[in-house]
Design an enzyme around this catalytic site. Structure first.
Site, PDB file in Angstrom:
ATOM      1  N   ASN A  16      37.916  40.659  35.313  1.00 47.01           N
ATOM      2  CA  ASN A  16      38.408  39.382  35.861  1.00 47.01           C
ATOM      3  C   ASN A  16      38.155  38.247  34.884  1.00 47.01           C
ATOM      4  OD1 ASN A  16      39.577  39.482  38.694  1.00 47.01           O
ATOM      5  ND2 ASN A  16      37.796  40.824  38.902  1.00 47.01           N
ATOM      6  N   ARG A  67      13.801  33.882  42.964  1.00 46.00           N
ATOM      7  CA  ARG A  67      15.200  33.440  42.980  1.00 46.00           C
ATOM      8  C   ARG A  67      15.337  31.953  42.651  1.00 46.00           C
ATOM      9  NH1 ARG A  67      18.892  37.166  45.052  1.00 46.00           N
ATOM     10  NH2 ARG A  67      17.862  38.901  46.076  1.00 46.00           N
ATOM     11  N   MET A  92      26.490  40.130  40.390  1.00 38.09           N
ATOM     12  CA  MET A  92      25.876  41.008  41.391  1.00 38.09           C
ATOM     13  C   MET A  92      24.528  40.518  41.922  1.00 38.09           C
ATOM     14  SD  MET A  92      28.215  43.166  41.837  1.00 38.09           S
ATOM     15  CE  MET A  92      27.473  44.491  42.791  1.00 38.09           C
ATOM     16  N   ARG A  93      24.292  39.215  41.903  1.00 37.92           N
ATOM     17  CA  ARG A  93      23.075  38.672  42.526  1.00 37.92           C
ATOM     18  C   ARG A  93      23.490  37.795  43.693  1.00 37.92           C
ATOM     19  NH1 ARG A  93      18.980  41.428  41.516  1.00 37.92           N
ATOM     20  NH2 ARG A  93      17.583  39.734  42.058  1.00 37.92           N
ATOM     21  N   ASN A 109      34.635  32.917  44.395  1.00 37.44           N
ATOM     22  CA  ASN A 109      34.359  34.339  44.161  1.00 37.44           C
ATOM     23  C   ASN A 109      35.652  35.118  44.361  1.00 37.44           C
ATOM     24  OD1 ASN A 109      32.704  36.720  43.834  1.00 37.44           O
ATOM     25  ND2 ASN A 109      32.827  37.021  46.051  1.00 37.44           N
ATOM     26  N   HIS A 111      36.765  38.921  45.716  1.00 40.91           N
ATOM     27  CA  HIS A 111      36.222  40.077  46.439  1.00 40.91           C
ATOM     28  C   HIS A 111      37.340  41.102  46.631  1.00 40.91           C
ATOM     29  CE1 HIS A 111      33.609  42.245  49.189  1.00 40.91           C
ATOM     30  NE2 HIS A 111      34.667  42.389  49.964  1.00 40.91           N
ATOM     31  N   GLU A 176      43.685  41.685  41.669  1.00 39.76           N
ATOM     32  CA  GLU A 176      42.604  40.692  41.593  1.00 39.76           C
ATOM     33  C   GLU A 176      42.826  39.735  40.415  1.00 39.76           C
ATOM     34  OE1 GLU A 176      38.456  41.871  41.677  1.00 39.76           O
ATOM     35  OE2 GLU A 176      38.984  43.671  42.774  1.00 39.76           O
TER      36      GLU A 176
END
Ligand code: GRF
Length: 217
Positions: A16, A67, A92-93, A109, A111, A176
């Site tokens: 992407n 975090r 991926m967090r 984002n 998805h 996507e």
């Protein structure tokens, strides 16, 4: 004139990211990628940023106590680069309220399902197991709950009888790339607003007609 300054945050392959790099390189495109951030030092997408001459940074979550410190480092890098829109692309967090609140309505984002269906992971396996006739992807603004937030653009693809998770994933990822590029362009053109947690797009023409799967004849 310089376009909307965007950052792309990745963890892996970065296809992407590649699509956004190519979209933004088109003459007159209203956005420019000023920074790529990866939490994974081995992310393949970092090579794509390097090849395109785009500044990139590794901010490895494992280097931080928690975090909050990790997200503060992310925020500083983005702010220093003058970023106006953050695009998660296989990042991926999970992000907490600290970061999501700071970037509210400037954080999007992509998805690989038709949200709100099939949040989470192992999506293509679950779509096939459910017998769904269509799948697709969703570009959306990010909220604290995972894979949730106002929907900007969606695209659908058919699920075929002999699909595996791999063949379906390949069909979805191709769409996507177009879907995310369109979402970024619409935002960069200043045509996207969030009102009452729904997205309004100025001058958008609606897709027409119905798709039926399997086809009638
Ligand atoms: C994509 O399927 C995206 O929807 C999901 O993670 C995958 C990232 O793929 N969030 P890539 O790294 O962009 O190739």
């Amino acid at each position: 004139m310089a376009g909307l300054k965007i950052a792309v945050m990745i963890s892996g392959r970065g296809s992407n990211l590649q699509a956004l790099i190519e979209a933004c390189a088109a003459p007159g495109h209203p956005a420019e990628i000023v920074l790529v951030v990866s939490n994974n030092p081995d992310a393949q997408g970092l090579g794509r940023a390097a090849a395109a001459g785009i500044p990139f940074q590794v901010i490895d979550h494992r280097d931080f106590e928690g975090r909050e410190d990790f997200e503060t480092a992310l925020d500083s890098a983005l702010t220093e680069a003058g970023v106006e829109l953050v695009c998660l692309a296989g990042f991926m967090r999970l992000l907490t309220e600290l970061f999501v609140g700071r970037w509210r309505d400037r954080l999007i984002n992509i998805h690989p399902s038709l949200l709100p269906a099939f949040k989470g992971i192992n999506i293509h396996e679950r779509v096939i197991a459910a017998g769904a006739r269509f799948s697709g992807c969703t570009a959306h603004f990010v909220r604290v709950s995972m894979d949730d937030g106002p929907i900007i653009v969606q695209s659908i693809v058919p699920v075929l009888p002999d699909d595996t998770a791999e063949t379906l994933a390949a069909r979805v990822i191709a769409t996507e790339h177009r879907c995310y590029s369109l979402a970024v362009r619409l935002i960069a053109e200043g045509r996207v607003r969030v009102r009452n947690e729904l997205v309004l797009i100025d001058g958008a023409s609606a897709a027409e007609g119905a798709m039926i799967n399997p086809a009638l004849e």
